[in-house]
Design a protein around this motif. Sequence first.
Motif, PDB file in Angstrom:
ATOM      1  N   GLY A  49      10.147   2.280  -3.293  1.00  0.00           N
ATOM      2  CA  GLY A  49       8.914   2.872  -2.913  1.00  0.00           C
ATOM      3  C   GLY A  49       8.102   1.809  -2.408  1.00  0.00           C
ATOM      4  O   GLY A  49       8.042   0.852  -2.995  1.00  0.00           O
ATOM      5  N   LEU A  50       7.433   1.912  -1.073  1.00  0.00           N
ATOM      6  CA  LEU A  50       6.769   1.001  -0.434  1.00  0.00           C
ATOM      7  C   LEU A  50       5.145   1.536  -0.732  1.00  0.00           C
ATOM      8  O   LEU A  50       5.021   2.572   0.097  1.00  0.00           O
ATOM      9  N   VAL A  51       4.366   1.330  -1.592  1.00  0.00           N
ATOM     10  CA  VAL A  51       2.947   1.957  -1.735  1.00  0.00           C
ATOM     11  C   VAL A  51       1.954   1.110  -1.747  1.00  0.00           C
ATOM     12  O   VAL A  51       2.025  -0.148  -1.653  1.00  0.00           O
ATOM     13  N   GLY A  52       0.716   1.565  -1.323  1.00  0.00           N
ATOM     14  CA  GLY A  52      -0.581   1.005  -0.938  1.00  0.00           C
ATOM     15  C   GLY A  52      -1.609   1.981   0.140  1.00  0.00           C
ATOM     16  O   GLY A  52      -1.014   3.008   0.247  1.00  0.00           O
ATOM     17  N   GLU A  53      -2.775   1.373  -0.014  1.00  0.00           N
ATOM     18  CA  GLU A  53      -3.779   2.003   0.758  1.00  0.00           C
ATOM     19  C   GLU A  53      -3.148   2.048   2.499  1.00  0.00           C
ATOM     20  O   GLU A  53      -2.526   1.290   2.722  1.00  0.00           O
ATOM     21  N   SER A  54      -4.116   3.046   3.065  1.00  0.00           N
ATOM     22  CA  SER A  54      -3.746   3.129   4.553  1.00  0.00           C
ATOM     23  C   SER A  54      -4.269   1.811   5.192  1.00  0.00           C
ATOM     24  O   SER A  54      -5.185   1.221   4.827  1.00  0.00           O
ATOM     25  N   GLY A  55      -3.550   1.637   6.081  1.00  0.00           N
ATOM     26  CA  GLY A  55      -3.782   0.079   6.966  1.00  0.00           C
ATOM     27  C   GLY A  55      -3.265  -0.948   6.114  1.00  0.00           C
ATOM     28  O   GLY A  55      -3.243  -2.426   6.705  1.00  0.00           O
ATOM     29  N   CYS A  56      -2.257  -1.036   5.042  1.00  0.00           N
ATOM     30  CA  CYS A  56      -1.874  -2.214   4.409  1.00  0.00           C
ATOM     31  C   CYS A  56      -0.672  -2.824   5.076  1.00  0.00           C
ATOM     32  O   CYS A  56      -0.132  -3.861   4.710  1.00  0.00           O
ATOM     33  N   GLY A  57      -0.150  -2.059   6.048  1.00  0.00           N
ATOM     34  CA  GLY A  57       1.268  -2.687   6.690  1.00  0.00           C
ATOM     35  C   GLY A  57       2.585  -1.785   6.549  1.00  0.00           C
ATOM     36  O   GLY A  57       3.507  -2.604   6.736  1.00  0.00           O
ATOM     37  N   ALA A 246       7.299  -1.461  -4.768  1.00  0.00           N
ATOM     38  CA  ALA A 246       6.894  -2.554  -4.202  1.00  0.00           C
ATOM     39  C   ALA A 246       5.081  -2.325  -3.862  1.00  0.00           C
ATOM     40  O   ALA A 246       5.094  -1.275  -2.893  1.00  0.00           O
ATOM     41  N   VAL A 247       4.249  -2.859  -4.231  1.00  0.00           N
ATOM     42  CA  VAL A 247       2.848  -2.430  -4.004  1.00  0.00           C
ATOM     43  C   VAL A 247       2.354  -3.562  -3.017  1.00  0.00           C
ATOM     44  O   VAL A 247       2.661  -4.664  -3.248  1.00  0.00           O
ATOM     45  N   MET A 248       1.923  -2.907  -1.945  1.00  0.00           N
ATOM     46  CA  MET A 248       1.734  -3.573  -0.641  1.00  0.00           C
ATOM     47  C   MET A 248      -0.436  -3.577  -0.713  1.00  0.00           C
ATOM     48  O   MET A 248      -0.837  -2.695  -1.187  1.00  0.00           O
ATOM     49  N   TYR A 249      -0.732  -4.854  -0.377  1.00  0.00           N
ATOM     50  CA  TYR A 249      -2.142  -5.052  -0.201  1.00  0.00           C
ATOM     51  C   TYR A 249      -2.436  -5.959   0.982  1.00  0.00           C
ATOM     52  O   TYR A 249      -1.945  -6.905   0.859  1.00  0.00           O
ATOM     53  N   LEU A 250      -3.323  -5.385   2.016  1.00  0.00           N
ATOM     54  CA  LEU A 250      -3.468  -6.509   3.155  1.00  0.00           C
ATOM     55  C   LEU A 250      -2.209  -7.135   3.730  1.00  0.00           C
ATOM     56  O   LEU A 250      -2.415  -8.453   3.966  1.00  0.00           O
ATOM     57  N   GLY A 251      -1.027  -6.456   3.860  1.00  0.00           N
ATOM     58  CA  GLY A 251       0.038  -6.989   4.402  1.00  0.00           C
ATOM     59  C   GLY A 251       1.015  -7.802   3.647  1.00  0.00           C
ATOM     60  O   GLY A 251       2.104  -8.527   3.992  1.00  0.00           O
ATOM     61  N   LYS A 252       0.485  -7.932   2.312  1.00  0.00           N
ATOM     62  CA  LYS A 252       1.402  -8.722   1.381  1.00  0.00           C
ATOM     63  C   LYS A 252       1.707  -7.772   0.516  1.00  0.00           C
ATOM     64  O   LYS A 252       1.245  -6.877  -0.014  1.00  0.00           O
ATOM     65  N   ILE A 253       3.116  -7.923  -0.233  1.00  0.00           N
ATOM     66  CA  ILE A 253       3.752  -7.152  -1.560  1.00  0.00           C
ATOM     67  C   ILE A 253       3.030  -8.118  -2.732  1.00  0.00           C
ATOM     68  O   ILE A 253       3.401  -9.280  -2.773  1.00  0.00           O
ATOM     69  N   VAL A 254       2.126  -7.488  -3.312  1.00  0.00           N
ATOM     70  CA  VAL A 254       1.383  -8.045  -4.438  1.00  0.00           C
ATOM     71  C   VAL A 254       2.047  -7.981  -5.761  1.00  0.00           C
ATOM     72  O   VAL A 254       1.703  -8.783  -6.828  1.00  0.00           O
ATOM     73  N   GLU A 255       3.037  -6.770  -5.838  1.00  0.00           N
ATOM     74  CA  GLU A 255       3.794  -6.778  -6.993  1.00  0.00           C
ATOM     75  C   GLU A 255       4.878  -5.836  -6.876  1.00  0.00           C
ATOM     76  O   GLU A 255       4.674  -4.949  -6.042  1.00  0.00           O
ATOM     77  N   GLN A 256       6.052  -6.425  -7.570  1.00  0.00           N
ATOM     78  CA  GLN A 256       7.347  -5.420  -7.206  1.00  0.00           C
ATOM     79  C   GLN A 256       8.131  -5.644  -8.779  1.00  0.00           C
ATOM     80  O   GLN A 256       8.249  -6.483  -9.272  1.00  0.00           O
ATOM     81  N   SER A 257       8.521  -4.241  -9.045  1.00  0.00           N
ATOM     82  CA  SER A 257       9.308  -4.334 -10.296  1.00  0.00           C
ATOM     83  C   SER A 257       9.912  -2.786 -10.253  1.00  0.00           C
ATOM     84  O   SER A 257      10.029  -1.988  -9.184  1.00  0.00           O
ATOM     85  N   THR A 258      10.377  -2.604 -11.231  1.00  0.00           N
ATOM     86  CA  THR A 258      11.137  -1.280 -11.635  1.00  0.00           C
ATOM     87  C   THR A 258       9.733  -0.255 -11.546  1.00  0.00           C
ATOM     88  O   THR A 258       8.763  -0.689 -12.104  1.00  0.00           O
ATOM     89  N   VAL A 259      10.092   1.087 -11.727  1.00  0.00           N
ATOM     90  CA  VAL A 259       9.252   2.131 -11.843  1.00  0.00           C
ATOM     91  C   VAL A 259       8.625   1.969 -13.263  1.00  0.00           C
ATOM     92  O   VAL A 259       7.202   2.031 -13.372  1.00  0.00           O
TER      93      VAL A 259
END
Length: 351
Positions: A49-57, A246-259
């Motif tokens: 899962g690639l998650v984050g706010e709109s516009g994060c890339g 994988a949690v995205m913010y402002l074009g970067k993955i800021v945290e990634q792990s299992t659910v």
Amino acid sequence: MTLRAAVDLQAEQPLLSVQDLKIRIQMDNGEMKAVDGVDFEIKKGKTLGLVGESGCGKSLTSRAIISINPKECETSGKIVYHSASEKSLNQLDLLSLHPRSKQIRTIRGRKIAMIFQEPMTAFSPMYTIGNQIMESILIHRTKNKKEAKKIALEMLGKVGISDQEKRFHQYPHEFSGGMRQRAMISMALSCNPELLIADEPTTALDVTIQAQVMELMKGLQKELGMAILLVTHDLGIIAEMCDEVAVMYLGKIVEQSTVSEIFNNPKHPYTKGLLSSMPRLAGNRHTRLESIEGTVPMAIDMPPMCGFYERCKDRMEGVCNASAVPKTRISDNHMVRCFLYKEEGEEKTDV
């Protein structure tokens, strides 16, 4: 290399590996770092899962995999696709291929398929649903139109659309939102891809249809053994569908792990904020949900610093805004970009 050795080696490798992906867009007022050094892997048969706010890339990242971003996007890095043949194990950097080359067009749709965010705009209004599903099958699976139609009808039935013969000859505007999404899934899966990219597949649907589409995707994944890259801003869908996040913010993955690790032991302040903003059945209905103060800054000519600095409750002056944040691996399967943590997972108390 023997076939057995190739199979064993494939089992140890991810299906797709994204390495230091960067997407730059030249704007009138500077260079936008839309995607800035993204790394992740997708394992065979698993869901990331690639998650984050709109516009994060998120969407630019997913579209870069099959080279369908606008020509204004300057893309660098590597996207390594691993596939096994009977004689050898192939590792192909998809970014090294021309977007219109025969090689990438063989992979796009056949090996890697995509469900787009809004099926009403993804389908052409000029052609019937059946015609558009058949087009992909005729390109990648068979040149026989009778056989292609049979496969298309089977796929429409597989995604839960009844009276397939009638629906085959209808146009997109004659389908409801849920049916269009199902038809989009049937078109994406008509060539049995190894990887399905689902870009916000339930955004325009009501809650009941969302649940049906998610169950459909899980069932087809189990049946076909494909991997899924699920792009969404909905943490509820992430919890239901994914193996890793994988949690995205402002074009970067800021945290990634299992659910389970992300939901039970979040580390990055942004991830914690996202989880705190989720409504809970067991919560007090009179309690206000938490929100993340401020807005996402524009990723144009940004200095080397934490992009979440202005919105972070745990920010450290002279640290978080003084240099780029490195990736910190706090356990074997947990990565975070935050100065609050050391490599061993201990919080920094000396700052």
